[in-house]
Design a protein around this motif. Structure first.
Motif, short mmCIF file in Angstrom:
data_model
loop_
_atom_site.label_atom_id
_atom_site.label_comp_id
_atom_site.label_asym_id
_atom_site.label_seq_id
_atom_site.Cartn_x
_atom_site.Cartn_y
_atom_site.Cartn_z
N PRO A 129 0.81 -1.25 -0.24
CA PRO A 129 -0.08 0.00 0.16
C PRO A 129 0.72 1.21 -0.06
CG PRO A 129 -0.83 -1.57 1.52
CD PRO A 129 0.54 -2.01 1.02
N ASN A 130 0.58 2.03 -0.80
CA ASN A 130 1.27 3.56 -1.01
C ASN A 130 0.37 4.56 -0.99
OD1 ASN A 130 3.12 5.30 -1.91
ND2 ASN A 130 3.72 4.64 -3.67
N MET A 131 0.75 5.60 -0.29
CA MET A 131 -0.55 6.80 -0.27
C MET A 131 -0.40 7.26 -1.64
SD MET A 131 -1.76 7.04 2.62
CE MET A 131 -2.26 8.64 2.61
N SER A 132 0.79 7.62 -2.13
CA SER A 132 0.73 8.20 -3.58
C SER A 132 -0.19 7.24 -4.75
CB SER A 132 2.38 8.04 -4.38
OG SER A 132 3.05 8.83 -3.42
N ASP A 133 -0.53 6.28 -4.42
CA ASP A 133 -1.69 5.40 -4.99
C ASP A 133 -3.03 5.99 -4.55
OD1 ASP A 133 0.01 4.02 -6.92
OD2 ASP A 133 0.18 2.59 -5.35
N PHE A 134 -3.31 6.14 -3.26
CA PHE A 134 -4.64 6.52 -2.79
C PHE A 134 -4.80 7.90 -3.01
CE2 PHE A 134 -3.21 2.94 0.48
CZ PHE A 134 -3.48 1.85 -0.34
N PHE A 135 -3.89 8.65 -2.86
CA PHE A 135 -4.00 10.27 -2.94
C PHE A 135 -3.13 10.64 -4.08
CE2 PHE A 135 -5.57 9.06 1.27
CZ PHE A 135 -6.76 9.54 1.22
N PRO A 136 -3.61 10.59 -5.26
CA PRO A 136 -2.61 10.92 -6.43
C PRO A 136 -2.06 12.46 -6.24
CG PRO A 136 -4.45 9.84 -7.40
CD PRO A 136 -4.81 9.93 -5.89
N ALA A 137 -2.90 13.35 -5.61
CA ALA A 137 -2.07 14.54 -5.47
C ALA A 137 -0.99 14.70 -4.48
CB ALA A 137 -3.35 15.52 -4.79
#
Length: 500
Positions: free
Chosen positions: A221-229
């Motif tokens: 899991p990667n925050m950059s995938d969950f929140f592209p901004a």
């Protein structure tokens, strides 16, 4: 998990996230008059991220028991459908194959730029079809695979020789490392006609760490995938780490350049006629670019070496965890191969049903890619009475399907016997067992993996008896999984070989 640091930046995304989560296509009541699949209620902004844990395949398998085989979750801004039954997988990957053949590309892969020319991550475009055809024709056709039998036998003989040396010295063998070196050299010789590692050196372990690094960063899991901004902030450092892995794997450009120079200097010498020569021919005819060749070689290495190695290590681990299964495998090998001068050949695999059952059972319990490679809906899709909105990510939880008690009696037990006399394989036709996927996105390297895994496993069992390290009992083995885009054994399997 390390992505919690991203909460510091959440207030600036509040309005944007709430708008995505609670727009008219509401979570509960459906989209365009059709009900969306059920699922756990998402929290504001973060959705269901906290429910993933460090083993998302297991967490989502538990949730599917509550919400059904077609389940909807929110991972930040990403709407995700999780499929956990053969019937739903068949409707998604066969009936709706064309509409669900897109790819949800992780930010780590985008950061490297690899997705733009990768047969794994490209959409089902003309370029993808061309690369897929190159894979099939140049490496995975029946003709090419048959022509490589002597090479595979040679590399497996080198593995057996190394294990014999360890046996004479009384040393343990790191099964995963030994298998990785064998598979790595087998593929590198097929592609380049050279070995990239040696059983007695640390080079294969360094390469293995790089390959696993790519798999881990791509799958977790990667925050950059969950929140592209947030992707430019690289809050978890995933972009930085995977860029380092890719830069250290960038050996293929040098190999292409070196081979090109050798070919240009040749007068009477014949070319190597390996895969690299064939790809350079395609480059010179204008069919493939240098960048496409490098991306294709990287796909073949990273995917092919890692998945075959993990399957071999899991198979040996399950056999050592269930010693009575080894005795039955030995009996079959002695009966079939003993009458062939004692030398195991690839055609013998067809006459080894119990060995084939061991591999199938291993892939059922430990599928190399537990969610397959993420699919994406190219448009709104009607499926199983639900509507999947366009751009929805689709995860097929083949790990959950392999552990479903309604399909497999006593699903957590290692019982190869369940496949004897049963017409089921893992080649994409039987949706109870699709570890390599199915449809147009089925793994192109499956025919080679089939031959390698069976030949290496049979040779290790045919040539040696095995026991665990001193003091370790089968029931005490650590069978914990380590999650990435592929599943690895968390604790390396070390075993002592004994002469048969």
């Amino acid at each position: 998990m390390e992505y919690y640091v991203a909460y510091l930046l959440m207030p600036c995304l509040l309005w944007w996230s709430i708008n995505l989560l609670w727009r008219p296509s509401s979570w509960k009541f459906g989209y365009g008059g059709n009900r969306l699949p059920p699922g756990p209620r998402p929290l504001p902004i973060i959705g269901n991220i906290l429910e993933l844990g460090d083993k998302p395949h297991q967490a989502l398998a538990k949730l599917s028991k509550l919400y059904g085989p077609v389940m909807m979750i929110k991972l930040g801004a990403i709407t995700t459908i999780v499929i956990s039954s053969p019937e739903a997988a068949k409707e998604a990957l066969q009936k709706n194959d064309q509409l669900l053949c897109g790819r949800q590309i992780p930010d780590t892969i985008k950061a490297s730029g690899h997705h733009a020319e990768s047969v794994v991550w490209l959409p089902a475009s003309d370029k993808w079809k061309q690369l897929r055809k190159v894979c099939t024709v140049q490496m995975f056709s029946a003709h090419k695979l048959d022509a490589g039998q002597l090479l595979r036998r040679k590399k497996v003989d080198e593995l057996v020789s190394f294990v014999h040396q360890s046996c004479r010295r009384g040393h343990c063998v790191d099964i995963g490392k030994a298998a990785f070196t064998t598979v790595l050299n087998l593929i590198s010789n097929t592609l380049f006609s050279v070995d990239l590692a040696n059983h007695d050196e640390g080079s294969s372990q360094e390469f293995r760490n790089l390959v696993w690094g790519v798999m881990e960063e791509t799958g977790k899991p990667n925050m950059s995938d969950f929140f592209p901004a947030l992707r430019w902030f690289d809050l978890q450092g995933a972009r930085r780490r995977i860029s380092g892995y890719f830069s250290r794997l960038a050996i293929f450009g040098g190999m292409i350049e070196e081979r090109t120079q050798v070919r240009a200097s040749m007068i009477d010498s014949s070319p190597s006629n390996d895969v690299l020569d064939s790809l350079i021919n395609l480059n010179e005819s204008g069919e493939l670019s240098r960048h496409e060749i490098k991306s294709l070689l990287l796909d073949l290495f990273v995917a092919g070496v890692d998945t075959s190695t993990s399957s071999l290590e899991w198979a040996m681990a399950e056999l050592l965890h269930n010693l009575e299964k080894i005795a039955r495998a030995h009996e079959e090998l002695d009966r079939v191969v003993g009458g062939n001068g004692g030398t195991l050949q690839e055609p013998d695999i067809a006459r080894l049903p119990y060995l084939q059952a061991i591999v199938k059972e291993t892939l059922r319990l430990h599928p190399p890619v537990p969610f397959l490679i993420p699919h994406k809906a190219e448009s709104d899709v009607e499926m199983c009475r639900f509507l999947l909105p366009r751009h929805t990510q689709v995860l097929v939880n083949v790990w959950a399907m392999g552990r479903d008690p309604s399909i497999w009696p006593d699903p957590d037990s290692f019982m190869p016997e369940r496949f004897l006399g049963r017409e089921i394989d893992f080649k994409g036709r039987d949706f109870e067992l699709i570890p390599f996927g199915t449809g147009r996105r089925i793994c192109p390297g499956m025919p080679l993996a089939y031959r390698m895994v069976h030949l290496i496993l049979a040779s290790l069992l045919r040539s040696f008896d095995w026991k665990l390290e001193q003091g370790v009992r089968p029931e005490e083995m650590d069978m914990t999984e380590k999650f990435g885009i592929t599943l690895q054994k968390a604790t390396p399997l070390r075993a002592i070989p004994m002469e048969v």
